[in-house]
Design a protein around this motif. Sequence first.
Motif, short mmCIF file in Angstrom:
data_model
loop_
_atom_site.label_atom_id
_atom_site.label_comp_id
_atom_site.label_asym_id
_atom_site.label_seq_id
_atom_site.Cartn_x
_atom_site.Cartn_y
_atom_site.Cartn_z
N GLY A 19 17.07 -5.19 -8.54
CA GLY A 19 16.29 -5.78 -7.48
C GLY A 19 15.20 -6.54 -7.95
N VAL A 20 14.30 -6.97 -6.77
CA VAL A 20 13.10 -7.63 -7.08
C VAL A 20 12.12 -7.26 -6.23
CG1 VAL A 20 13.86 -9.76 -5.27
CG2 VAL A 20 12.17 -10.25 -7.25
N ILE A 21 10.84 -7.22 -6.81
CA ILE A 21 9.59 -6.87 -5.98
C ILE A 21 9.33 -8.27 -5.58
CG2 ILE A 21 7.36 -5.83 -5.86
CD1 ILE A 21 9.76 -4.01 -6.65
N HIS A 22 9.21 -8.54 -3.92
CA HIS A 22 9.07 -9.92 -3.56
C HIS A 22 7.69 -9.97 -3.25
CE1 HIS A 22 8.32 -11.21 0.64
NE2 HIS A 22 8.32 -10.12 1.13
N CYS A 23 7.12 -11.13 -3.33
CA CYS A 23 5.92 -11.46 -3.16
C CYS A 23 4.77 -10.36 -3.62
CB CYS A 23 5.38 -11.47 -1.46
SG CYS A 23 4.23 -12.27 -1.17
N PHE A 24 4.87 -10.43 -4.98
CA PHE A 24 4.05 -9.49 -5.85
C PHE A 24 2.56 -9.58 -5.32
CE2 PHE A 24 1.88 -7.64 -9.39
CZ PHE A 24 2.61 -6.34 -9.52
N THR A 25 1.95 -8.38 -5.08
CA THR A 25 0.54 -7.99 -4.76
C THR A 25 -0.02 -6.83 -5.58
OG1 THR A 25 0.82 -7.01 -2.76
CG2 THR A 25 0.47 -9.44 -2.81
N GLY A 26 1.05 -6.20 -6.16
CA GLY A 26 0.62 -5.02 -6.77
C GLY A 26 -0.25 -4.80 -7.94
N THR A 27 -0.60 -3.68 -8.26
CA THR A 27 -1.30 -3.24 -9.34
C THR A 27 -0.31 -3.58 -10.66
OG1 THR A 27 -0.62 -0.94 -9.71
CG2 THR A 27 -2.62 -1.38 -8.39
N LEU A 28 -0.98 -3.94 -11.84
CA LEU A 28 -0.51 -4.17 -13.05
C LEU A 28 0.34 -2.89 -13.48
CD1 LEU A 28 -0.83 -6.69 -14.85
CD2 LEU A 28 -2.59 -5.46 -15.89
N ALA A 29 0.06 -1.80 -13.36
CA ALA A 29 0.62 -0.65 -13.52
C ALA A 29 1.98 -0.53 -12.58
CB ALA A 29 -0.16 0.62 -13.40
N PHE A 30 1.81 -0.78 -11.36
CA PHE A 30 3.11 -0.71 -10.46
C PHE A 30 4.02 -1.88 -10.91
CE2 PHE A 30 5.08 -2.68 -6.90
CZ PHE A 30 6.04 -1.48 -6.39
N GLY A 31 3.65 -3.06 -11.13
CA GLY A 31 4.49 -4.10 -11.77
C GLY A 31 5.27 -3.73 -13.07
N GLU A 67 0.80 -1.41 0.07
CA GLU A 67 -0.01 -0.07 0.06
C GLU A 67 0.86 1.22 -0.04
OE1 GLU A 67 -3.11 -0.24 3.14
OE2 GLU A 67 -3.50 -2.11 2.47
N ALA A 68 1.89 1.33 -0.62
CA ALA A 68 2.82 2.48 -0.81
C ALA A 68 3.31 2.63 -2.04
CB ALA A 68 3.83 2.17 0.19
N GLU A 69 2.68 2.33 -3.03
CA GLU A 69 3.22 2.17 -4.51
C GLU A 69 3.86 3.57 -4.98
OE1 GLU A 69 0.52 0.04 -7.08
OE2 GLU A 69 0.90 -1.95 -6.00
N GLU A 70 2.82 4.59 -4.71
CA GLU A 70 3.39 5.80 -5.43
C GLU A 70 4.72 6.26 -4.84
OE1 GLU A 70 1.04 9.86 -5.75
OE2 GLU A 70 -0.20 8.17 -5.95
N ASP A 71 4.71 6.09 -3.30
CA ASP A 71 6.05 6.64 -2.88
C ASP A 71 7.22 5.82 -3.21
OD1 ASP A 71 4.65 8.57 -1.79
OD2 ASP A 71 4.90 8.04 0.37
N LEU A 72 6.95 4.43 -3.09
CA LEU A 72 8.04 3.46 -3.52
C LEU A 72 8.64 3.74 -4.78
CD1 LEU A 72 9.44 1.14 -2.37
CD2 LEU A 72 7.66 -0.16 -3.26
N LEU A 73 7.68 3.75 -5.89
CA LEU A 73 8.23 3.97 -7.39
C LEU A 73 8.99 5.14 -7.37
CD1 LEU A 73 5.43 3.23 -9.68
CD2 LEU A 73 7.50 2.32 -9.65
N GLU A 74 8.71 6.38 -6.57
CA GLU A 74 9.70 7.54 -6.72
C GLU A 74 10.96 7.19 -6.29
OE1 GLU A 74 7.41 10.93 -5.00
OE2 GLU A 74 9.55 11.81 -4.25
N ILE A 75 10.99 6.63 -5.18
CA ILE A 75 12.27 6.34 -4.49
C ILE A 75 13.11 5.19 -5.20
CG2 ILE A 75 13.52 5.19 -2.51
CD1 ILE A 75 11.05 6.36 -0.52
N LEU A 76 12.39 4.25 -6.06
CA LEU A 76 13.16 3.37 -6.72
C LEU A 76 13.62 3.96 -8.09
CD1 LEU A 76 10.81 0.13 -6.37
CD2 LEU A 76 12.86 0.65 -5.21
N ARG A 77 13.16 4.81 -8.47
CA ARG A 77 13.42 5.55 -9.86
C ARG A 77 14.74 6.46 -9.56
NH1 ARG A 77 7.92 7.23 -10.75
NH2 ARG A 77 7.28 5.81 -12.49
N ASP A 78 14.98 7.05 -8.16
CA ASP A 78 16.30 7.70 -7.80
C ASP A 78 17.29 6.57 -7.88
OD1 ASP A 78 15.15 10.16 -7.81
OD2 ASP A 78 14.77 10.10 -5.68
N TYR A 79 16.92 5.77 -7.14
CA TYR A 79 17.79 4.41 -6.73
C TYR A 79 18.53 4.08 -8.12
CZ TYR A 79 19.03 -0.46 -6.32
OH TYR A 79 19.63 -1.70 -6.18
N VAL A 80 17.57 3.70 -9.10
CA VAL A 80 17.99 2.90 -10.28
C VAL A 80 19.09 3.86 -10.94
CG1 VAL A 80 16.31 1.13 -10.58
CG2 VAL A 80 16.27 3.49 -11.82
#
Length: 269
Positions: free
Chosen positions: A158-170, A135-148
Motif C-alpha cells: 500500500g501507500v501512506i497518502h499525503c505524508f505528514t508523519g515522522t521520519l521514523a514512521f515513514g 496522529e495515530a502512528e503507533e496504533d497504525l504501525l501495529e495494525i500494518l505489521r499484522d496486515y503485511v
Amino acid sequence: MAIPVLIDSHCHLNYDYAPKTAEDLVREAALFGVKTLVTIGVDIPSIKQVQTLSDRFPEIYHTIGVHPHEASTLTASDWDILRTAVKHPKCRGIGEVGLDYHYDHSPRETQKDRLREQLAFAAEAGLPVIIHSREAEEDLLEILRDYVRAVPAGRIPGVIHCFTGTLAFGEACLDLGFYISFSGLITFKNSESIREAARRFPLERLLVETDAPYLAPVPFRGKRCEPSMVVETARRLAEVRGMPFAELAQATTDNARRFFSIPLEPIQA
Ligand SMILES: [Zn+2]
C-alpha cells in the motif's frame, strides 16, 4: 520537448468543482501532462460515483473504501456492496482507510476494527491499500505489521497518502514495503519536516498526489485544489531532491503505474 507525464495518485473527483465539470478537470490536467488520475473512495455512497467517473473517462481509475472519519457508518450489510465493487475492472486499490485521532469522528476502537477488516479484504482481493494517517502512528504501525504478513511476497502492500508523519514512521512503513505519497503540503512554507522526509526516502517508492479538492499547493494555496496542480508538488519534490523535474516525473509516474497496475495506453472499462 514534450512535457513530462504525471499521475495524480490521489484525488476526489466525485466532489463538486462547479462551475468546472469532470471533463474540464481531466482536460486541464492533460494540458499540464497529468494524463492519469486516481479518484479515491471514502465511503459506501462514493463507490457509485467513482465507478461512474472510471467508466466515463479512460484517464480515470478509482479505489473503494471507508475513511476513518466514516468508520462507524460501515455496517455488516455494506460488505456485499464492497465485494461486488472490488470486481470493477478499474478498481485499483482499497482506500482510503486508516486511523485519524486528530478529529476522532469515529471512536478509536471502531476505527481500528473497520481498518483491520478492510486490510484483510485488500489482502484477499490482491489490491494495495491507500492509508490515511493522522496522529495515530503507533496504533497504525501495529495494525500494518499484522496486515503485511497476509500480503504475498512481491506484492505492494500500500501507500501512506499525503505524508505528514515522522521520519521514523515513514521509515518503518518503507520497511514494511509501503510507498509514500507527497501532496501539496510539501510546498508549504512551514513543512520543512515533510521536505526532510522527501529528501531521504527512496525515489522508487515515491508517489505524488493532489488530494483535490483539498491542500492546493503554493502558489494556489487557499484556493480549491485541482488535479493539474500536482505539477507544482512534483516540481517542489524534484527541487528538494536536487534532481531534474523530468526525471522525478518519470520515476513517480513509473511508480504509480506499478502501484496501481496502470497500463501505458489508456483503457476503457
Ligand atoms: Zn483523500
